[in-house]
Design an enzyme around this catalytic site. Structure first.
Site, PDB file in Angstrom:
ATOM      1  N   GLY A 294       0.609  -1.188   0.078  1.00 52.27           N
ATOM      2  CA  GLY A 294       0.040  -0.088   0.154  1.00 52.27           C
ATOM      3  C   GLY A 294       0.805   1.189   0.087  1.00 52.27           C
ATOM      4  N   GLU A 336       4.807  -6.183   0.485  1.00 52.40           N
ATOM      5  CA  GLU A 336       4.257  -6.598  -0.740  1.00 52.40           C
ATOM      6  C   GLU A 336       4.044  -5.012  -1.424  1.00 52.40           C
ATOM      7  OE1 GLU A 336       0.637  -8.306   0.429  1.00 52.40           O
ATOM      8  OE2 GLU A 336       1.544 -10.116   1.232  1.00 52.40           O
ATOM      9  N   GLY A 338       3.642  -2.987  -4.596  1.00 47.63           N
ATOM     10  CA  GLY A 338       3.015  -3.297  -6.365  1.00 47.63           C
ATOM     11  C   GLY A 338       3.096  -1.935  -7.022  1.00 47.63           C
ATOM     12  N   ARG A 339       2.189  -1.174  -6.520  1.00 47.76           N
ATOM     13  CA  ARG A 339       2.116   0.352  -7.053  1.00 47.76           C
ATOM     14  C   ARG A 339       3.304   0.987  -7.091  1.00 47.76           C
ATOM     15  NH1 ARG A 339      -2.712   3.746  -6.538  1.00 47.76           N
ATOM     16  NH2 ARG A 339      -3.275   2.374  -4.817  1.00 47.76           N
ATOM     17  N   ARG A 380      -9.192   4.781 -12.926  1.00 46.13           N
ATOM     18  CA  ARG A 380      -8.934   5.156 -11.708  1.00 46.13           C
ATOM     19  C   ARG A 380      -9.603   6.528 -11.399  1.00 46.13           C
ATOM     20  NH1 ARG A 380      -4.989   6.298  -9.625  1.00 46.13           N
ATOM     21  NH2 ARG A 380      -5.252   5.580  -7.535  1.00 46.13           N
ATOM     22  N   TYR A 384     -11.937   6.005  -8.468  1.00 41.72           N
ATOM     23  CA  TYR A 384     -11.475   6.608  -7.138  1.00 41.72           C
ATOM     24  C   TYR A 384     -11.488   8.054  -6.987  1.00 41.72           C
ATOM     25  CZ  TYR A 384      -9.641   1.672  -6.888  1.00 41.72           C
ATOM     26  OH  TYR A 384      -9.279   0.395  -6.883  1.00 41.72           O
ATOM     27  N   CYS A 411     -18.390   7.165 -24.518  1.00 41.75           N
ATOM     28  CA  CYS A 411     -19.721   7.710 -24.258  1.00 41.75           C
ATOM     29  C   CYS A 411     -20.031   7.503 -22.953  1.00 41.75           C
ATOM     30  CB  CYS A 411     -20.688   6.776 -25.188  1.00 41.75           C
ATOM     31  SG  CYS A 411     -22.281   7.521 -25.371  1.00 41.75           S
ATOM     32  N   GLU A 412     -19.567   8.556 -22.312  1.00 41.72           N
ATOM     33  CA  GLU A 412     -19.607   8.478 -20.855  1.00 41.72           C
ATOM     34  C   GLU A 412     -19.269   9.624 -20.043  1.00 41.72           C
ATOM     35  OE1 GLU A 412     -21.418   6.402 -17.843  1.00 41.72           O
ATOM     36  OE2 GLU A 412     -20.713   5.310 -19.309  1.00 41.72           O
ATOM     37  N   TYR A 441      -2.251  -0.437 -11.915  1.00 45.78           N
ATOM     38  CA  TYR A 441      -3.891  -0.517 -12.028  1.00 45.78           C
ATOM     39  C   TYR A 441      -4.414   0.021 -13.126  1.00 45.78           C
ATOM     40  CZ  TYR A 441      -2.879  -1.971  -7.279  1.00 45.78           C
ATOM     41  OH  TYR A 441      -2.273  -2.902  -6.293  1.00 45.78           O
TER      42      TYR A 441
END
Length: 483
Positions: A294, A336, A338-339, A380, A384, A411-412, A441
């Site tokens: 994290g 751990e 990752g990011r 993201r 988020y 289309c959003e 991600y």
């Protein structure tokens, strides 16, 4: 792009919007017009990215973005291999050094951030372990030739087929996430005639100050076994009583995009207290403990991540202090990231399609810059409310800065890539934009929304670019459509 002002830690979703600058639209409180529209903030970009002295275009690993766009098209994820591997080794070396005299440490790359065969091989070659959380990620790890003993399998609802494959392959640890899963893993171990090493994921009740969807250690969520409710202790007793399982240790993960070690300190204290109780109540000394990951990265100038050495030294200090207070030996520690490894190594390269100026509240103006990707390659921002930065990548500019919103082609109305950014006022169709910090991600959460094929991942190193995940084609989309 460089933003003036202090760099500071921040909430995952960014600061609240404040009154606008000049006559333009409102902007976040941390965003300031740049002193030089062409400057790059080093904390946002991988190590080999710089602007060419000739035309001001971005270069990465000795290759220009114009050449990359011409050969591989846009949008594309452009990965700096040297940067990725240097970050992985920095974590491994920092934690090995910090814990060298007190039990040692292992670094598991969290493959959910971004995983492909090439990345799994880099991780193995550079001496890290690999954390997987699905049968698909496990398949990639095994295909890449990662030693099964160096693989972990996570997941709150592992399929029985996934558990069976992991046990059969001989993975070094399965992280148990429920009482039901204890039986499933034990049954698989019995079938294969092995004793399966396991961890128990403990919900320690620590609130990481981040977005609700990436905060994972409070009680009211799907992960782990509650410490406060006594379920974790129940799980420990159940595992220790099963001869097909070997309990290596306890696991905790408090969330994502975290910029200090305060949450880890509380989590480690509670986890080590439970660790000590296992020795007291069961006469078993667990050899390991896992503090999860994290660790945050800089997406904009509001973020100030800790360096691996600082993280390692601070975590080592707090673990040693807690163990001494409890009168127990320091276990081997795992983390751990990752990011923190994948994220800064990559930027997404887009081509500008259309521009339009929109009048908003109080007479302000916001320029909408549409690019050839969007929420299908970076969900993201929509998911988020994440903040990103970006820069004009294909050239330098002397034009005044204009407040822009970079949006996608889907289309959003929520198809936003970069919510607020100052870009050159002479930005035009055909220009290339680069959005840094997209290595984690983005490709792993990419979709085919609106039937838009997913972009390739192009790794660049020492003047050579190669595709490590190819671009999807319309034929790929249609191949799954049985008609």
């Amino acid at each position: 792009m460089r933003k003036s002002g202090n760099i500071m830690g921040a909430h995952e979703a960014g600061e609240l919007h404040s009154p606008g600058y000049g006559g333009v639209a409102t902007v976040p409180s941390w965003l300031r017009p740049p002193d030089n529209i062409n400057d790059l903030l080093p904390g946002l970009w991988s190590q080999t990215v710089h602007r060419s002295h000739d035309d001001g275009s971005l270069q990465i690993g000795g290759v220009s973005v114009a050449a990359l766009a011409a050969e591989f098209g846009t949008p594309a994820y452009i990965l700096d291999e040297a940067d990725f591997r240097a970050r992985a080794v920095a974590f491994k070396d920092a934690f090995a050094s910090a814990f060298a005299e007190v039990g040692g440490a292992d670094v598991y790359y969290a493959g959910k951030a971004f995983l492909c065969t090439a990345v799994a091989r880099w991780i193995a070659e550079d001496g890290l372990m690999l954390d997987t959380c699905s049968g698909g990620e496990l398949a990639v790890a095994l295909r890449a030739g990662v030693e099964p003993k160096n693989i972990a399998l996570h997941g709150n609802n592992k399929l029985e087929s996934e558990i069976d494959r992991a046990v059969e392959a001989g993975v070094g640890r399965i992280v148990l996430d429920s009482l039901i899963e204890i039986d499933r893993v034990a049954e698989a171990a019995t079938r294969h005639g092995v004793v399966q090493p396991v961890f128990i994921r403990v919900t320690v009740g620590v609130e990481a100050h981040t977005h609700e969807y990436v905060s994972t250690a409070h009680e009211d969520q799907k992960f782990g076994l509650s410490l406060a409710g006594g379920v974790a202790a129940q799980a420990i007793a159940k595992v220790l009583a099963n001869p097909s399982l070997r309990l290596l240790g306890l696991h905790s993960h408090i969330g994502s995009q975290i910029f200090d070690t305060q949450g880890f300190e509380v989590a480690a204290r509670r986890l080590l207290g439970l660790h000590a109780s296992v020795e007291k109540d069961h006469g078993v000394v667990l050899p390991e403990i896992d503090l999860g990951g994290g660790f945050g990265i800089a997406y904009t100038s509001q973020h100030d991540p800790l360096e691996p050495k600082t993280l390692a030294d601070q975590l080592a200090e707090l673990v040693v202090r807690e163990c001494r207070g409890l009168g127990i030996a320091v276990p081997r520690v795992s983390i751990e990231p990752g990011r923190a490894i994948a994220g800064p190594s990559t930027f997404t390269l887009y081509r500008v399609g259309t521009l339009k100026d929109v009048t908003i509240d109080h007479g302000g103006v916001r320029r909408y810059v549409s690019v050839d990707g969007g929420m299908s390659d970076n969900i993201r921002t929509a998911l988020y409310d994440a903040d990103y930065s970006c820069t004009l990548a294909s050239r330098a500019s002397d034009a005044p800065a204009a407040l822009c919103r970079v949006v996608g082609k889907h289309c959003e109305s929520g198809d936003i890539v970069v919510r607020d950014e100052f870009l050159p006022g002479d930005l035009a169709p055909g220009d290339l934009l680069a959005v840094p910090g997209t290595g984690a991600y983005c490709r792993s959460m990419a979709s085919q929304y609106n039937h838009v094929p997913r972009p390739p991942v192009v790794a660049v190193r020492d003047g050579v670019a190669r595709v490590i995940v190819r671009r999807e084609t319309e034929e790929d989309l249609l191949a799954l459509d049985v008609g």
